[in-house]
Design a protein around this motif. Structure first.
Motif, PDB file in Angstrom:
ATOM      1  N   LEU A  26     -12.797   5.243 -16.621  1.00 22.32           N
ATOM      2  CA  LEU A  26     -12.443   5.432 -15.216  1.00 22.32           C
ATOM      3  C   LEU A  26     -12.143   4.092 -14.544  1.00 22.32           C
ATOM      4  O   LEU A  26     -11.183   3.987 -13.762  1.00 22.32           O
ATOM      5  N   LEU A  27     -12.926   3.079 -14.851  1.00 20.18           N
ATOM      6  CA  LEU A  27     -12.678   1.738 -14.322  1.00 20.18           C
ATOM      7  C   LEU A  27     -11.300   1.243 -14.751  1.00 20.18           C
ATOM      8  O   LEU A  27     -10.553   0.679 -13.941  1.00 20.18           O
ATOM      9  N   GLN A  28     -10.942   1.438 -16.010  1.00 18.01           N
ATOM     10  CA  GLN A  28      -9.637   1.013 -16.517  1.00 18.01           C
ATOM     11  C   GLN A  28      -8.510   1.688 -15.743  1.00 18.01           C
ATOM     12  O   GLN A  28      -7.527   1.045 -15.357  1.00 18.01           O
ATOM     13  N   ILE A  29      -8.635   2.980 -15.517  1.00 23.44           N
ATOM     14  CA  ILE A  29      -7.604   3.729 -14.799  1.00 23.44           C
ATOM     15  C   ILE A  29      -7.471   3.246 -13.361  1.00 23.44           C
ATOM     16  O   ILE A  29      -6.374   2.964 -12.879  1.00 23.44           O
ATOM     17  N   VAL A  30      -8.607   3.124 -12.675  1.00 25.17           N
ATOM     18  CA  VAL A  30      -8.582   2.699 -11.269  1.00 25.17           C
ATOM     19  C   VAL A  30      -8.001   1.291 -11.134  1.00 25.17           C
ATOM     20  O   VAL A  30      -7.163   1.033 -10.263  1.00 25.17           O
ATOM     21  N   MET A  31      -8.422   0.376 -11.991  1.00 29.82           N
ATOM     22  CA  MET A  31      -7.908  -1.000 -11.899  1.00 29.82           C
ATOM     23  C   MET A  31      -6.412  -1.063 -12.222  1.00 29.82           C
ATOM     24  O   MET A  31      -5.681  -1.840 -11.610  1.00 29.82           O
ATOM     25  N   GLY A  32      -5.955  -0.254 -13.178  1.00 31.78           N
ATOM     26  CA  GLY A  32      -4.523  -0.213 -13.481  1.00 31.78           C
ATOM     27  C   GLY A  32      -3.709   0.292 -12.308  1.00 31.78           C
ATOM     28  O   GLY A  32      -2.670  -0.275 -11.956  1.00 31.78           O
ATOM     29  N   VAL A  33      -4.198   1.352 -11.673  1.00 35.01           N
ATOM     30  CA  VAL A  33      -3.506   1.901 -10.499  1.00 35.01           C
ATOM     31  C   VAL A  33      -3.499   0.873  -9.366  1.00 35.01           C
ATOM     32  O   VAL A  33      -2.462   0.651  -8.715  1.00 35.01           O
ATOM     33  N   LEU A  34      -4.626   0.225  -9.112  1.00 33.45           N
ATOM     34  CA  LEU A  34      -4.685  -0.795  -8.055  1.00 33.45           C
ATOM     35  C   LEU A  34      -3.748  -1.959  -8.335  1.00 33.45           C
ATOM     36  O   LEU A  34      -3.119  -2.503  -7.422  1.00 33.45           O
ATOM     37  N   TYR A  35      -3.633  -2.350  -9.604  1.00 29.38           N
ATOM     38  CA  TYR A  35      -2.737  -3.448  -9.971  1.00 29.38           C
ATOM     39  C   TYR A  35      -1.290  -3.087  -9.642  1.00 29.38           C
ATOM     40  O   TYR A  35      -0.563  -3.866  -9.020  1.00 29.38           O
ATOM     41  N   PHE A  36      -0.872  -1.884 -10.035  1.00 31.79           N
ATOM     42  CA  PHE A  36       0.513  -1.490  -9.778  1.00 31.79           C
ATOM     43  C   PHE A  36       0.781  -1.222  -8.300  1.00 31.79           C
ATOM     44  O   PHE A  36       1.872  -1.488  -7.806  1.00 31.79           O
ATOM     45  N   ILE A  37      -0.216  -0.742  -7.572  1.00 31.48           N
ATOM     46  CA  ILE A  37      -0.058  -0.572  -6.123  1.00 31.48           C
ATOM     47  C   ILE A  37       0.103  -1.933  -5.458  1.00 31.48           C
ATOM     48  O   ILE A  37       0.951  -2.107  -4.573  1.00 31.48           O
ATOM     49  N   SER A  38      -0.697  -2.917  -5.877  1.00 33.12           N
ATOM     50  CA  SER A  38      -0.577  -4.257  -5.277  1.00 33.12           C
ATOM     51  C   SER A  38       0.782  -4.871  -5.596  1.00 33.12           C
ATOM     52  O   SER A  38       1.372  -5.540  -4.736  1.00 33.12           O
ATOM     53  N   LEU A  39       1.312  -4.649  -6.789  1.00 33.28           N
ATOM     54  CA  LEU A  39       2.652  -5.147  -7.111  1.00 33.28           C
ATOM     55  C   LEU A  39       3.701  -4.476  -6.246  1.00 33.28           C
ATOM     56  O   LEU A  39       4.647  -5.133  -5.773  1.00 33.28           O
ATOM     57  N   SER A  40       3.561  -3.183  -6.015  1.00 31.01           N
ATOM     58  CA  SER A  40       4.525  -2.454  -5.185  1.00 31.01           C
ATOM     59  C   SER A  40       4.465  -2.918  -3.740  1.00 31.01           C
ATOM     60  O   SER A  40       5.507  -3.074  -3.089  1.00 31.01           O
ATOM     61  N   LEU A  41       3.255  -3.129  -3.220  1.00 32.26           N
ATOM     62  CA  LEU A  41       3.118  -3.566  -1.834  1.00 32.26           C
ATOM     63  C   LEU A  41       3.700  -4.963  -1.609  1.00 32.26           C
ATOM     64  O   LEU A  41       4.176  -5.275  -0.519  1.00 32.26           O
ATOM     65  N   LEU A  42       3.648  -5.797  -2.634  1.00 29.14           N
ATOM     66  CA  LEU A  42       4.180  -7.156  -2.517  1.00 29.14           C
ATOM     67  C   LEU A  42       5.616  -7.262  -3.017  1.00 29.14           C
ATOM     68  O   LEU A  42       6.152  -8.361  -3.145  1.00 29.14           O
ATOM     69  N   ASP A  43       6.247  -6.145  -3.288  1.00 29.21           N
ATOM     70  CA  ASP A  43       7.626  -6.084  -3.801  1.00 29.21           C
ATOM     71  C   ASP A  43       7.809  -6.923  -5.058  1.00 29.21           C
ATOM     72  O   ASP A  43       8.820  -7.616  -5.230  1.00 29.21           O
ATOM     73  N   LEU A  44       6.841  -6.880  -5.956  1.00 29.58           N
ATOM     74  CA  LEU A  44       6.915  -7.628  -7.209  1.00 29.58           C
ATOM     75  C   LEU A  44       7.083  -6.714  -8.421  1.00 29.58           C
ATOM     76  O   LEU A  44       7.150  -7.185  -9.548  1.00 29.58           O
ATOM     77  N   ALA A  45       7.161  -5.397  -8.180  1.00 29.30           N
ATOM     78  CA  ALA A  45       7.183  -4.442  -9.287  1.00 29.30           C
ATOM     79  C   ALA A  45       8.445  -4.571 -10.134  1.00 29.30           C
ATOM     80  O   ALA A  45       8.406  -4.378 -11.349  1.00 29.30           O
ATOM     81  N   ASN A  46       9.567  -4.895  -9.528  1.00 25.35           N
ATOM     82  CA  ASN A  46      10.833  -4.965 -10.259  1.00 25.35           C
ATOM     83  C   ASN A  46      11.218  -6.375 -10.673  1.00 25.35           C
ATOM     84  O   ASN A  46      12.267  -6.575 -11.290  1.00 25.35           O
ATOM     85  N   GLU A  47      10.404  -7.341 -10.326  1.00 18.83           N
ATOM     86  CA  GLU A  47      10.716  -8.711 -10.691  1.00 18.83           C
ATOM     87  C   GLU A  47      10.146  -9.048 -12.063  1.00 18.83           C
ATOM     88  O   GLU A  47       9.248  -8.377 -12.561  1.00 18.83           O
TER      89      GLU A  47
END
Length: 161
Positions: A26-47
């Motif tokens: 569960l920790l792995q899943i939550v941290m993975g989701v938080l990582y990708f959300i933070s990338l999306s919020l900072l517009d770094l997901a496509n870079e």
């Protein structure tokens, strides 16, 4: 076992290892989701790989390792010691806490087990301790083979009485 061995009965109960594994997944899943959300919020997901993206990755990994160590230590240092006289609950990673309950005042042992617990063979034991002024319920949560553990505790209660 003979009577002499029964008189010196002592064992430890710890939360089920499958619960620990579930918490880690569960920790792995939550941290993975938080990582990708933070990338999306900072517009770094496509870079591509940038220093900011690497920094976010390493900080999230460090945070995840710290939480993982805490989860493991909390599991490891929480146990119940049951002997022929009392139930002792040991808890705490940094601040240690110990609670003792006399088997002399124990009345009953109840098993709580849901569907997933029945499948994976874990559950919660509730031991009712009757004091003169109140009643305590000692909950030993998410332990392996709760029926087997309950039989051992009930035998200890019979031997005590």
């Amino acid at each position: 076992m003979n009577e002499e061995q029964d008189a010196t009965m002592e064992f430890f109960i710890r939360s089920s290892f499958s619960i620990l594994v579930f918490k880690i997944i569960l920790l792995q899943i939550v941290m993975g989701v938080l990582y990708f959300i933070s990338l999306s919020l900072l517009d770094l997901a496509n870079e591509g790989i940038t220093s900011i993206r690497l920094t976010i990755f390493f900080v999230s990994q460090l945070f995840q390792v710290i939480i993982l160590i805490f989860i493991f230590l909390r599991w490891f240092y929480t146990c119940y010691e049951i002997n022929d006289k009392q139930i002792t609950c040991h808890k705490g990673v940094i601040i240690k806490n110990t609670e003792c309950y006399s088997l002399e005042k124990a009345e009953s042992v109840k098993i709580k087990q849901g569907l997933l617990g029945a499948i994976l063979k874990f559950g919660t034991l509730e031991i009712s301790i009757n004091h003169s002024d109140n009643r305590d319920i000692v909950s030993i949560k998410n332990i392996s083979r709760p029926r087997r553990q309950a039989k051992i505790i009930e035998k200890a209660l019979r031997n005590f009485g």
